[in-house]
Scaffold this motif. Structure first.
Motif, short mmCIF file in Angstrom:
data_model
loop_
_atom_site.label_atom_id
_atom_site.label_comp_id
_atom_site.label_asym_id
_atom_site.label_seq_id
_atom_site.Cartn_x
_atom_site.Cartn_y
_atom_site.Cartn_z
N ARG A 1 135.40 63.04 65.23
CA ARG A 1 135.16 64.48 65.20
C ARG A 1 135.82 65.02 63.91
N PHE A 2 135.17 64.72 62.83
CA PHE A 2 135.65 65.10 61.50
C PHE A 2 134.43 65.12 60.60
N TYR A 3 134.36 66.11 59.73
CA TYR A 3 133.24 66.18 58.81
C TYR A 3 133.71 66.58 57.43
N ASN A 4 133.27 65.83 56.47
CA ASN A 4 133.42 66.15 55.07
C ASN A 4 132.07 65.82 54.44
N GLN A 5 131.41 66.82 53.89
CA GLN A 5 130.05 66.63 53.41
C GLN A 5 129.95 65.54 52.36
N GLN A 6 130.88 65.52 51.42
CA GLN A 6 130.82 64.52 50.36
C GLN A 6 130.98 63.11 50.93
N LEU A 7 131.89 62.94 51.86
CA LEU A 7 132.06 61.64 52.51
C LEU A 7 130.80 61.25 53.28
N ALA A 8 130.32 62.15 54.11
CA ALA A 8 129.17 61.84 54.96
C ALA A 8 127.94 61.47 54.14
N GLU A 9 127.67 62.23 53.09
CA GLU A 9 126.45 62.01 52.31
C GLU A 9 126.57 60.84 51.33
N ASN A 10 127.75 60.25 51.23
CA ASN A 10 127.93 59.07 50.40
C ASN A 10 128.24 57.82 51.22
N LEU A 11 128.29 57.95 52.53
CA LEU A 11 128.57 56.83 53.41
C LEU A 11 127.29 56.01 53.62
N MET A 12 127.38 54.72 53.36
CA MET A 12 126.26 53.81 53.62
C MET A 12 126.77 52.69 54.52
N LEU A 13 125.97 52.36 55.50
CA LEU A 13 126.35 51.34 56.48
C LEU A 13 125.15 50.41 56.67
N GLN A 14 125.35 49.13 56.43
CA GLN A 14 124.28 48.17 56.69
C GLN A 14 124.39 47.70 58.13
N ILE A 15 123.30 47.77 58.85
CA ILE A 15 123.24 47.27 60.23
C ILE A 15 122.20 46.16 60.24
N CYS A 16 122.66 44.94 60.44
CA CYS A 16 121.76 43.78 60.47
C CYS A 16 121.24 43.58 61.88
N VAL A 17 119.93 43.45 62.00
CA VAL A 17 119.27 43.32 63.31
C VAL A 17 118.45 42.04 63.35
N SER A 18 118.12 41.60 64.54
CA SER A 18 117.30 40.40 64.70
C SER A 18 115.81 40.73 64.70
N ASP A 19 115.44 41.99 64.97
CA ASP A 19 114.03 42.39 65.03
C ASP A 19 113.86 43.76 64.37
N ILE A 20 113.40 43.76 63.14
CA ILE A 20 113.25 45.00 62.37
C ILE A 20 112.22 45.94 63.00
#
Length: 118
Positions: free
Chosen positions: A50-69
């Motif tokens: 429960r925290f928001y910083n626009q610059q952080l949020a809009e620059n955050l990238m997260l790779q999520i690897c899945v078995s079925d795209i």
């Protein structure tokens, strides 16, 4: 130093909306404190805060690897809390699509051609 685990803290513009978004993608989200929720799928975990910083949020990238795209894409299409969704792209190393969450975070949803890269 021996690292045993790494978890990212994802900011939320609307805390409840972010929790619902990740639930819709197939994560189980469990209360930790009034300001922190642990989301998990299989052996993978991250926190929503429960925290928001626009610059952080809009620059955050997260790779999520899945078995079925295709399965992941179908879930992403159904989410009412996504802010943007790309088409699936086939790269030499993987199939991938890009999904922007409710705080502006960018998820790289990826099915690797070589699972040993995970």
């Amino acid at each position: 130093m021996q690292v045993e685990d790494i978890k990212v803290f994802i900011p939320s513009l609307d805390y409840d909306k972010s929790i619902s978004f990740y639930n819709q993608l197939g994560f189980n989200c469990d209360y930790v404190t009034d300001d922190l929720t642990l989301c998990k799928n299989g052996e993978c975990y991250f926190f929503i805060q429960r925290f928001y910083n626009q610059q952080l949020a809009e620059n955050l990238m997260l790779q999520i690897c899945v078995s079925d795209i295709q399965e992941a894409y179908a879930l992403a299409q159904k989410s009412q809390y996504k802010t943007k969704l790309s088409e699936i792209q086939n790269e030499p190393w993987a199939s991938v699509f890009y999904l922007w969450g409710p705080a502006g975070e960018l998820l790289h949803i990826t099915q690797l051609n070589n699972p040993q890269l995970q």
